[in-house]
Design a protein around this motif. Structure first.
Motif, short mmCIF file in Angstrom:
data_model
loop_
_atom_site.label_atom_id
_atom_site.label_comp_id
_atom_site.label_asym_id
_atom_site.label_seq_id
_atom_site.Cartn_x
_atom_site.Cartn_y
_atom_site.Cartn_z
N SER A 175 0.80 -1.22 0.00
CA SER A 175 0.00 0.00 0.00
C SER A 175 0.84 1.26 0.00
O SER A 175 0.28 2.36 0.01
N GLN A 176 2.16 1.13 -0.01
CA GLN A 176 3.02 2.31 0.03
C GLN A 176 3.12 2.92 -1.36
O GLN A 176 3.10 2.24 -2.38
N CYS A 177 3.26 4.25 -1.40
CA CYS A 177 3.27 4.99 -2.66
C CYS A 177 4.58 4.79 -3.41
O CYS A 177 5.66 4.79 -2.81
N ALA A 178 4.47 4.61 -4.72
CA ALA A 178 5.61 4.59 -5.62
C ALA A 178 5.42 5.71 -6.62
O ALA A 178 4.36 5.84 -7.24
N ASP A 179 6.45 6.54 -6.78
CA ASP A 179 6.34 7.75 -7.59
C ASP A 179 6.73 7.52 -9.05
O ASP A 179 6.83 8.49 -9.81
N SER A 180 6.97 6.29 -9.48
CA SER A 180 7.42 6.01 -10.84
C SER A 180 6.32 5.38 -11.67
O SER A 180 6.56 4.47 -12.46
N ASN A 181 5.10 5.86 -11.50
CA ASN A 181 3.97 5.34 -12.27
C ASN A 181 3.54 6.40 -13.28
O ASN A 181 2.93 7.41 -12.91
N PRO A 182 3.85 6.24 -14.58
CA PRO A 182 3.46 7.25 -15.56
C PRO A 182 1.98 7.17 -15.87
O PRO A 182 1.41 6.10 -15.96
N ALA A 183 1.36 8.32 -16.03
CA ALA A 183 -0.05 8.38 -16.39
C ALA A 183 -0.21 8.02 -17.86
O ALA A 183 0.53 8.53 -18.71
N GLY A 184 -1.15 7.12 -18.16
CA GLY A 184 -1.39 6.69 -19.53
C GLY A 184 -2.48 7.52 -20.18
O GLY A 184 -3.46 7.91 -19.54
N PHE A 185 -2.33 7.77 -21.46
CA PHE A 185 -3.30 8.58 -22.19
C PHE A 185 -4.64 7.88 -22.27
O PHE A 185 -4.72 6.69 -22.61
N LEU A 186 -5.71 8.58 -21.90
CA LEU A 186 -7.09 8.10 -21.90
C LEU A 186 -7.34 7.00 -20.87
O LEU A 186 -8.36 6.32 -20.92
N VAL A 187 -6.45 6.82 -19.92
CA VAL A 187 -6.61 5.82 -18.87
C VAL A 187 -6.99 6.56 -17.59
O VAL A 187 -6.13 7.18 -16.93
N ASN A 188 -8.27 6.54 -17.24
CA ASN A 188 -8.71 7.17 -15.99
C ASN A 188 -8.27 6.33 -14.81
O ASN A 188 -8.49 5.11 -14.78
N GLN A 189 -7.67 6.97 -13.84
CA GLN A 189 -7.16 6.28 -12.66
C GLN A 189 -7.59 7.03 -11.41
O GLN A 189 -7.69 8.25 -11.41
#
Length: 525
Positions: A175-189
């Motif tokens: 559950s710990q945060c990782a800051d290396s997650n790129p946002a994908g185009f048209l992918v709602n998160q």
């Protein structure tokens, strides 16, 4: 596949025997005198075909090597040529965009020499492949089939910024945060994660500051010089007691440490990215929630969200895809003659019910509604005070408007993603209202929603089959002069599952329809 020997046709028909695969195995033994015994011509050609595809055999295009020996030359000459071969399979691969999947890299075994390096790379709570992601995105993701760079974003493409990618913190293995997650185009998160903090890390962790989410300049299209600045849409400050206040200014507030508390820590960030039909990013805005946290707690809970909206369009919120999801509102609308369904984005234009208030006065709660959520049986009510001067002809329509609302719809969507233009995916609301001989006031407003499980047994989808509204009326009670009487008015919503139990089905036996001539058994019959 081994070599295949083939023999060209002789000049004279019937000259010599036909060569077989076992006759000649060594190309160096193909001498002119050998061929003269076979065929009385020096132009006989013995060819050897060896298929050697380049890359995977499942690719749509591959090359084939053709080897041949011409005995007309002295000495015999061996030549080869490359020919393109097309894979006729409809499941062939046009290109391989992840070359690392074609090879297997054995894991590196820890030794006394590399143990410190492996511990530094993989000894933490989580580890990422930021370098690999950057290199693969630069070399493969942004290239089309013909090898040229794309001029637009495609689905799931990482969103590029002037200094890398738009990072969206998310939980990795825990559950710990990782800051290396790129946002994908048209992918709602929409994610939530825990971030470990210590007393001296208030101003040193980048993900706790507003600058981490606002200083990025998004590239409008990949590998371009056009940038889109991330603007601050709103800033909300949360105090230690939980009270939230929206700031009028959009200035960047940096974290500050004061005793054991850290001010202006980012608790949540919500991105809203607007894109065009051509796959370009037009604008980007972020809404931030700042808080004052106690550093002795050891961790904070952060939430992050990114949504994409097409330019010059109004987003339609779905309640499931395709079936309804428990807890999401029922989609409703108004039928238009000769066309589809007209949906309203306003709250009172959806399927709603009366919401209870602290005053409990029916005549004072008109317009206060709450949406009907799928799968939730709901009940609300109010109190009506009746005096001697109460007029039934005035109270009856007023109470009905309170129970129904001013914009009660006439159709509901059968599925959570039903489109307004498809009229067959909408269910007409049926009313069951009694018509008494004398004036009566409505005392109960009942909504019954019947639904069934639709589709595969492995993943059934919730589908609405009918919605019935029943209005129960009662006569206005008589009240003595100088006194009053209180009546309870109720509004209920009930969901009924009418799914039939799953039973195995078998196909019927095929019937044999044999048509014989009328004298087939003559003379026996």
């Amino acid at each position: 596949m081994g070599p295949t020997w083939t023999k060209a046709a002789c000049n004279k028909e019937g000259d010599g025997p036909i060569l077989s695969k076992t006759s000649w195995l060594d190309p160096t033994s193909c001498l002119p005198e050998t061929f003269n015994r076979c065929c009385h011509s020096e132009k006989t050609i013995l060819s050897l075909t060896d298929r050697r595809p380049e890359g995977e055999s499942q690719l749509c295009g591959q090359q084939e090597a053709l080897y041949s020996i011409d005995t007309s030359a002295q000495p015999p000459k061996r030549t080869y040529q490359l020919a393109d071969k097309v894979n006729p399979s409809v499941f062939c691969l046009q290109t391989i965009n992840y070359k690392a999947a074609l090879t297997f890299q054995p894991p590196e075994i820890p030794t006394s020499q590399n143990f410190d390096r492996l511990l530094q790379d993989y000894g933490g709570i989580h580890f990422s492949t930021e370098t690999d992601l950057t290199s693969s995105a630069e070399s493969e993701t942004w290239r089309a089939v013909n090898g040229a760079e794309t001029s637009r974003y495609e689905y799931r493409d990482p969103i590029q910024t002037a200094d890398g990618f738009l990072w969206l913190p998310a939980p990795l293995f825990s559950s710990q945060c990782a800051d290396s997650n790129p946002a994908g185009f048209l992918v709602n998160q929409a994610v939530k994660c825990n971030r470990m903090i210590q007393a001296d890390e208030c101003t040193t962790i980048p993900a706790l500051s507003m600058q981490f989410y606002t200083n990025s300049s998004i590239l409008a299209v990949p590998k371009s010089n056009r940038t889109v600045k991330v603007t601050i849409q709103s800033t909300t400050v949360q105090l230690l007691e939980g009270l939230r206040t929206r700031l009028a200014s959009s200035a960047v507030l940096l974290p500050t440490l004061q005793d054991q508390t850290c001010n202006n820590v980012v608790l949540g960030a919500r991105y809203l990215i607007t894109f065009t039909e051509a796959g370009e990013i037009a604008s980007a805005a972020v809404s931030l929630v700042l808080a004052t946290v106690n550093m002795t707690a050891g961790f904070i809970r952060q939430s992050f969200e990114v949504r994409f909206v097409q330019q010059n369009t109004q987003p339609v919120i779905l309640s499931g895809n395709p079936g309804y999801v428990v807890g999401l509102p029922i989609k409703a609308g108004f039928g238009s003659p000769g066309s589809g369904i007209i949906q309203s984005m306003e709250e009172d234009g959806q399927l709603t019910m009366l919401r209870s208030t602290s005053t409990q006065d029916c005549l004072a709660v008109e317009g206060i509604r709450t949406p009907v959520l799928f799968g939730y049986n709901m009940m609300s009510g109010c109190q009506l005070r009746i005096t001697k001067d109460a007029d039934c002809l005035l109270l009856a329509p007023a109470l009905l408007n309170v129970l129904k609302g001013q914009k009660f719809p006439d159709s509901v969507a059968a599925f959570g993603n039903s489109e307004p233009q498809n009229r067959l995916d909408w269910v007409q609301i049926v009313y069951n209202i009694s018509q008494p001989s004398s004036c009566e006031i409505p005392v109960r407003f009942e909504i019954e929603v019947k639904w069934t499980k639709y589709g595969s047994l492995v993943n059934p989808q919730a589908k609405l089959t009918s919605l019935t509204v029943t209005v129960v009326t009662a006569a206005l009670p008589q009240v003595d002069s100088g006194s009053e009487r209180t009546i309870l008015i109720l509004s209920t919503v009930t969901f009924v599952d009418i799914s039939a139990p799953a039973e195995p089905g078998y196909k019927s036996r095929p019937t044999v329809e044999a048509k014989l001539p009328f004298d087939f058994f003559f003379p026996f019959v």
